[in-house]
Design a protein around this motif. Sequence first.
Motif, PDB file in Angstrom:
ATOM      1  N   LEU A   1     -32.966  21.507 -17.844  1.00 16.28           N
ATOM      2  CA  LEU A   1     -32.023  22.670 -17.565  1.00 16.28           C
ATOM      3  C   LEU A   1     -31.029  22.771 -18.708  1.00 16.28           C
ATOM      4  CD1 LEU A   1     -30.561  21.332 -14.015  1.00 16.28           C
ATOM      5  CD2 LEU A   1     -31.699  23.455 -14.445  1.00 16.28           C
ATOM      6  N   THR A   2     -30.522  21.748 -19.234  1.00 21.63           N
ATOM      7  CA  THR A   2     -29.814  21.976 -20.720  1.00 21.63           C
ATOM      8  C   THR A   2     -30.563  22.822 -21.659  1.00 21.63           C
ATOM      9  OG1 THR A   2     -28.949  19.855 -20.508  1.00 21.63           O
ATOM     10  CG2 THR A   2     -28.718  20.638 -22.658  1.00 21.63           C
ATOM     11  N   LYS A   3     -31.587  22.749 -21.852  1.00 24.32           N
ATOM     12  CA  LYS A   3     -32.371  23.790 -22.576  1.00 24.32           C
ATOM     13  C   LYS A   3     -32.387  25.220 -22.297  1.00 24.32           C
ATOM     14  CE  LYS A   3     -35.941  21.058 -24.402  1.00 24.32           C
ATOM     15  NZ  LYS A   3     -37.565  20.540 -24.525  1.00 24.32           N
ATOM     16  N   ILE A   4     -32.470  25.436 -20.793  1.00 18.57           N
ATOM     17  CA  ILE A   4     -32.560  26.798 -20.328  1.00 18.57           C
ATOM     18  C   ILE A   4     -31.037  27.325 -20.282  1.00 18.57           C
ATOM     19  CG2 ILE A   4     -32.905  27.943 -18.125  1.00 18.57           C
ATOM     20  CD1 ILE A   4     -35.256  25.926 -17.386  1.00 18.57           C
ATOM     21  N   VAL A   5     -30.151  26.494 -19.794  1.00 23.08           N
ATOM     22  CA  VAL A   5     -28.609  27.178 -19.911  1.00 23.08           C
ATOM     23  C   VAL A   5     -28.205  27.433 -21.206  1.00 23.08           C
ATOM     24  CG1 VAL A   5     -28.091  26.129 -17.544  1.00 23.08           C
ATOM     25  CG2 VAL A   5     -27.628  24.886 -19.507  1.00 23.08           C
ATOM     26  N   ASP A   6     -28.597  26.728 -22.350  1.00 25.69           N
ATOM     27  CA  ASP A   6     -28.266  26.894 -23.662  1.00 25.69           C
ATOM     28  C   ASP A   6     -28.608  28.329 -24.079  1.00 25.69           C
ATOM     29  OD1 ASP A   6     -26.779  24.564 -23.849  1.00 25.69           O
ATOM     30  OD2 ASP A   6     -28.277  23.386 -25.089  1.00 25.69           O
ATOM     31  N   VAL A   7     -30.170  28.647 -23.870  1.00 26.49           N
ATOM     32  CA  VAL A   7     -30.435  29.791 -24.228  1.00 26.49           C
ATOM     33  C   VAL A   7     -29.908  31.118 -23.431  1.00 26.49           C
ATOM     34  CG1 VAL A   7     -32.643  31.194 -24.065  1.00 26.49           C
ATOM     35  CG2 VAL A   7     -32.869  29.017 -24.847  1.00 26.49           C
TER      36      VAL A   7
END
Length: 67
Positions: A50-56
């Motif tokens: 989730l962190t990777k996706i929301v960062d992008v």
Amino acid sequence: MNLVQVGETIKQRRQRLDIRQNDLADLAEVGLRTLIAIENGTGNPSFETLTKIVDVLGLELNLTVKS
């Protein structure tokens, strides 16, 4: 926020930014099937995913404690 709402938020933001699912998966370094499942509310993503996706997407994870 439940997993269906999280998925819908991710999907809406991705569409607003005009990013295709496969491009977001590549940018976030997650599997396309994983991303599709998250957007559909059927996935159970890890915090890291989730962190990777929301960062992008330029979003934030907001964790709250229920009392």
